[in-house]
Scaffold this motif. Structure first.
Motif, PDB file in Angstrom:
ATOM      1  N   ILE A  71      -1.392  -4.682  -2.585  1.00  0.00           N
ATOM      2  CA  ILE A  71      -2.627  -5.131  -2.777  1.00  0.00           C
ATOM      3  C   ILE A  71      -3.998  -4.198  -3.007  1.00  0.00           C
ATOM      4  CG2 ILE A  71      -4.535  -6.607  -1.235  1.00  0.00           C
ATOM      5  CD1 ILE A  71      -1.959  -7.955  -0.130  1.00  0.00           C
ATOM      6  N   ALA A  72      -3.855  -2.858  -2.502  1.00  0.00           N
ATOM      7  CA  ALA A  72      -4.773  -1.949  -2.398  1.00  0.00           C
ATOM      8  C   ALA A  72      -4.846  -1.268  -3.801  1.00  0.00           C
ATOM      9  CB  ALA A  72      -4.399  -0.820  -1.235  1.00  0.00           C
ATOM     10  N   GLY A  73      -4.115  -1.184  -4.700  1.00  0.00           N
ATOM     11  CA  GLY A  73      -4.126  -0.787  -5.914  1.00  0.00           C
ATOM     12  C   GLY A  73      -3.022   0.313  -6.359  1.00  0.00           C
ATOM     13  N   THR A  74      -3.387   0.817  -7.376  1.00  0.00           N
ATOM     14  CA  THR A  74      -2.372   1.644  -7.740  1.00  0.00           C
ATOM     15  C   THR A  74      -1.909   3.234  -7.136  1.00  0.00           C
ATOM     16  OG1 THR A  74      -3.593   2.743  -9.703  1.00  0.00           O
ATOM     17  CG2 THR A  74      -2.285   0.688  -9.880  1.00  0.00           C
ATOM     18  N   GLU A  75      -3.109   3.361  -6.310  1.00  0.00           N
ATOM     19  CA  GLU A  75      -2.770   4.905  -5.629  1.00  0.00           C
ATOM     20  C   GLU A  75      -2.046   5.068  -4.576  1.00  0.00           C
ATOM     21  OE1 GLU A  75      -4.956   7.512  -6.281  1.00  0.00           O
ATOM     22  OE2 GLU A  75      -5.404   6.585  -8.048  1.00  0.00           O
ATOM     23  N   ALA A  76      -1.202   5.694  -4.562  1.00  0.00           N
ATOM     24  CA  ALA A  76      -0.047   6.083  -3.575  1.00  0.00           C
ATOM     25  C   ALA A  76      -0.997   6.333  -1.895  1.00  0.00           C
ATOM     26  CB  ALA A  76       0.670   7.299  -3.700  1.00  0.00           C
ATOM     27  N   LEU A  77      -0.381   5.892  -0.883  1.00  0.00           N
ATOM     28  CA  LEU A  77      -0.907   5.724   0.301  1.00  0.00           C
ATOM     29  C   LEU A  77      -0.831   7.534   0.794  1.00  0.00           C
ATOM     30  CD1 LEU A  77       0.364   2.641   2.062  1.00  0.00           C
ATOM     31  CD2 LEU A  77      -1.703   3.133   0.903  1.00  0.00           C
ATOM     32  N   SER A  78      -1.664   7.892   1.476  1.00  0.00           N
ATOM     33  CA  SER A  78      -1.704   9.306   2.261  1.00  0.00           C
ATOM     34  C   SER A  78      -0.631   9.255   3.380  1.00  0.00           C
ATOM     35  CB  SER A  78      -3.186   9.733   2.503  1.00  0.00           C
ATOM     36  OG  SER A  78      -2.849  10.741   3.434  1.00  0.00           O
ATOM     37  N   PRO A  79       0.069  10.142   3.458  1.00  0.00           N
ATOM     38  CA  PRO A  79       0.988  10.251   4.739  1.00  0.00           C
ATOM     39  C   PRO A  79       0.493  10.374   5.935  1.00  0.00           C
ATOM     40  CG  PRO A  79       1.577  11.926   3.059  1.00  0.00           C
ATOM     41  CD  PRO A  79       0.456  11.370   2.501  1.00  0.00           C
ATOM     42  N   TRP A  80      -0.765  10.973   5.929  1.00  0.00           N
ATOM     43  CA  TRP A  80      -1.453  10.891   7.275  1.00  0.00           C
ATOM     44  C   TRP A  80      -2.401  10.001   7.693  1.00  0.00           C
ATOM     45  CZ3 TRP A  80       1.386  14.502   8.612  1.00  0.00           C
ATOM     46  CH2 TRP A  80       1.917  15.503   7.776  1.00  0.00           C
ATOM     47  N   GLU A  81      -2.596   8.953   6.818  1.00  0.00           N
ATOM     48  CA  GLU A  81      -3.355   7.774   7.521  1.00  0.00           C
ATOM     49  C   GLU A  81      -2.286   6.955   8.097  1.00  0.00           C
ATOM     50  OE1 GLU A  81      -5.973   5.955   4.312  1.00  0.00           O
ATOM     51  OE2 GLU A  81      -4.681   6.743   2.934  1.00  0.00           O
ATOM     52  N   THR A  82      -3.048   6.073   9.179  1.00  0.00           N
ATOM     53  CA  THR A  82      -2.184   4.990   9.860  1.00  0.00           C
ATOM     54  C   THR A  82      -1.966   3.813   9.143  1.00  0.00           C
ATOM     55  OG1 THR A  82      -4.166   4.172  10.732  1.00  0.00           O
ATOM     56  CG2 THR A  82      -3.315   5.956  12.141  1.00  0.00           C
ATOM     57  N   ILE A  83      -0.793   3.349   9.508  1.00  0.00           N
ATOM     58  CA  ILE A  83      -0.396   2.162   8.868  1.00  0.00           C
ATOM     59  C   ILE A  83      -0.922   1.047   8.958  1.00  0.00           C
ATOM     60  CG2 ILE A  83       1.389   1.359  10.548  1.00  0.00           C
ATOM     61  CD1 ILE A  83       2.051   1.896   6.640  1.00  0.00           C
ATOM     62  N   GLY A  84      -1.587   0.612  10.131  1.00  0.00           N
ATOM     63  CA  GLY A  84      -2.363  -0.339  10.461  1.00  0.00           C
ATOM     64  C   GLY A  84      -3.918  -0.419   9.688  1.00  0.00           C
ATOM     65  N   SER A  85      -4.256   0.842   9.142  1.00  0.00           N
ATOM     66  CA  SER A  85      -5.648   0.872   8.698  1.00  0.00           C
ATOM     67  C   SER A  85      -5.724  -0.050   7.400  1.00  0.00           C
ATOM     68  CB  SER A  85      -6.021   2.464   8.288  1.00  0.00           C
ATOM     69  OG  SER A  85      -5.163   2.942   7.380  1.00  0.00           O
ATOM     70  N   PHE A  86      -4.786  -0.306   6.632  1.00  0.00           N
ATOM     71  CA  PHE A  86      -4.682  -1.149   5.583  1.00  0.00           C
ATOM     72  C   PHE A  86      -4.891  -2.420   5.450  1.00  0.00           C
ATOM     73  CE2 PHE A  86      -2.305   2.870   5.190  1.00  0.00           C
ATOM     74  CZ  PHE A  86      -2.929   3.592   4.141  1.00  0.00           C
ATOM     75  N   GLY A  87      -4.597  -3.068   6.578  1.00  0.00           N
ATOM     76  CA  GLY A  87      -4.663  -4.437   7.002  1.00  0.00           C
ATOM     77  C   GLY A  87      -3.743  -5.385   6.269  1.00  0.00           C
ATOM     78  N   VAL A  88      -2.581  -4.661   5.861  1.00  0.00           N
ATOM     79  CA  VAL A  88      -1.468  -5.668   5.316  1.00  0.00           C
ATOM     80  C   VAL A  88      -0.157  -5.300   5.684  1.00  0.00           C
ATOM     81  CG1 VAL A  88      -2.511  -5.771   2.987  1.00  0.00           C
ATOM     82  CG2 VAL A  88      -1.221  -3.838   3.418  1.00  0.00           C
ATOM     83  N   ARG A  89       0.742  -5.744   5.515  1.00  0.00           N
ATOM     84  CA  ARG A  89       2.249  -5.544   6.245  1.00  0.00           C
ATOM     85  C   ARG A  89       3.245  -5.544   5.409  1.00  0.00           C
ATOM     86  NH1 ARG A  89       1.993  -9.501  11.450  1.00  0.00           N
ATOM     87  NH2 ARG A  89      -0.142  -8.905  12.219  1.00  0.00           N
ATOM     88  N   ASN A  90       2.845  -5.673   3.955  1.00  0.00           N
ATOM     89  CA  ASN A  90       3.881  -5.622   2.821  1.00  0.00           C
ATOM     90  C   ASN A  90       3.584  -4.251   1.998  1.00  0.00           C
ATOM     91  OD1 ASN A  90       5.125  -7.903   3.367  1.00  0.00           O
ATOM     92  ND2 ASN A  90       3.548  -9.104   2.347  1.00  0.00           N
ATOM     93  N   PHE A  91       4.665  -3.592   2.018  1.00  0.00           N
ATOM     94  CA  PHE A  91       4.553  -2.329   0.949  1.00  0.00           C
ATOM     95  C   PHE A  91       5.611  -1.962   0.129  1.00  0.00           C
ATOM     96  CE2 PHE A  91       2.713  -1.925   5.102  1.00  0.00           C
ATOM     97  CZ  PHE A  91       1.286  -1.446   5.078  1.00  0.00           C
ATOM     98  N   MET A  92       5.402  -1.006  -0.622  1.00  0.00           N
ATOM     99  CA  MET A  92       6.613  -0.816  -1.720  1.00  0.00           C
ATOM    100  C   MET A  92       6.952   0.749  -1.667  1.00  0.00           C
ATOM    101  SD  MET A  92       6.672  -1.792  -5.702  1.00  0.00           S
ATOM    102  CE  MET A  92       7.185  -3.392  -5.156  1.00  0.00           C
ATOM    103  N   LEU A  93       8.213   1.103  -1.581  1.00  0.00           N
ATOM    104  CA  LEU A  93       8.544   2.622  -1.240  1.00  0.00           C
ATOM    105  C   LEU A  93       9.467   2.858  -2.597  1.00  0.00           C
ATOM    106  CD1 LEU A  93       8.758   5.096   0.551  1.00  0.00           C
ATOM    107  CD2 LEU A  93      11.257   4.239   0.866  1.00  0.00           C
ATOM    108  N   CYS A  94       8.612   3.977  -3.432  1.00  0.00           N
ATOM    109  CA  CYS A  94       9.147   4.366  -4.995  1.00  0.00           C
ATOM    110  C   CYS A  94       9.312   6.010  -4.747  1.00  0.00           C
ATOM    111  CB  CYS A  94       8.039   4.073  -5.819  1.00  0.00           C
ATOM    112  SG  CYS A  94       7.536   2.404  -5.902  1.00  0.00           S
ATOM    113  N   LYS A  95      10.373   6.253  -5.385  1.00  0.00           N
ATOM    114  CA  LYS A  95      10.635   7.657  -5.841  1.00  0.00           C
ATOM    115  C   LYS A  95       9.664   8.147  -6.701  1.00  0.00           C
ATOM    116  CE  LYS A  95      14.672   9.492  -5.207  1.00  0.00           C
ATOM    117  NZ  LYS A  95      15.986   9.834  -5.301  1.00  0.00           N
ATOM    118  N   LYS A  96       9.218   9.401  -6.347  1.00  0.00           N
ATOM    119  CA  LYS A  96       8.075  10.063  -7.221  1.00  0.00           C
ATOM    120  C   LYS A  96       9.043  10.432  -8.273  1.00  0.00           C
ATOM    121  CE  LYS A  96       5.602  12.594  -3.673  1.00  0.00           C
ATOM    122  NZ  LYS A  96       5.359  13.835  -2.921  1.00  0.00           N
ATOM    123  N   PRO A  97       8.276  10.460  -9.724  1.00  0.00           N
ATOM    124  CA  PRO A  97       8.563  10.641 -10.906  1.00  0.00           C
ATOM    125  C   PRO A  97       8.872  12.046 -11.049  1.00  0.00           C
ATOM    126  CG  PRO A  97       6.108   9.772 -11.094  1.00  0.00           C
ATOM    127  CD  PRO A  97       6.671   9.853  -9.622  1.00  0.00           C
TER     128      PRO A  97
END
Length: 137
Positions: A71-97
């Motif tokens: 929902i947040a767009g095409t930017e990867a999430l920063s590993p140092w942010e809190t998971i609750g700060s996005f207001g969503v519960r569905n995420f996608m885990l991808c391998k880096k190119p």
């Protein structure tokens, strides 16, 4: 009794997150604290994925993966942010190119994925399995 409720609120709310791994059959679901870091959630997801014996094999190096919020767009999430700060519960885990192309002394790194025969034909397998079920009636 009131003190125990205050202690629970200090820890933050708990969320049921759903993490879809690219190439896997379905999402991984588990409960996390909303104040946990994205890196910690990724680590838990990779450990759960391995414990369940899912395919394709991924490895456990967090540097090889990124977590996206569809929902947040095409930017990867920063590993140092809190998971609750996005207001969503569905995420996608991808391998880096380019992770599969990591070479160490002429050999592929041990943490890279293991390729399976016909790895790109999951759609064909899915269609074939549906056709078998339909034609058996």
């Amino acid at each position: 009794m009131l003190l125990s409720k205050q202690k629970k609120n200090d820890k933050g709310n708990r969320l049921l997150v759903s993490i879809t791994v690219m190439g896997s059959a379905g999402p991984i679901r588990f409960v996390v604290n909303e104040k946990e870091l994205v890196a910690s959630v990724m680590d838990t997801a990779l450990k759960s994925y391995a414990r369940e014996g899912r395919l394709p094999l991924l490895g456990s190096n967090l540097d090889h993966f990124v977590l996206y919020c569809p929902i947040a767009g095409t930017e990867a999430l920063s590993p140092w942010e809190t998971i609750g700060s996005f207001g969503v519960r569905n995420f996608m885990l991808c391998k880096k190119p380019g992770v599969d192309k990591v070479i160490d002394n002429g050999k592929q790194a041990g943490d890279a994925t293991i390729t399976r025969k016909g790895a790109g034909s999951w759609k064909a397998w899915f269609n074939k399995s549906l056709n078998l079920k339909i034609s058996s009636h």
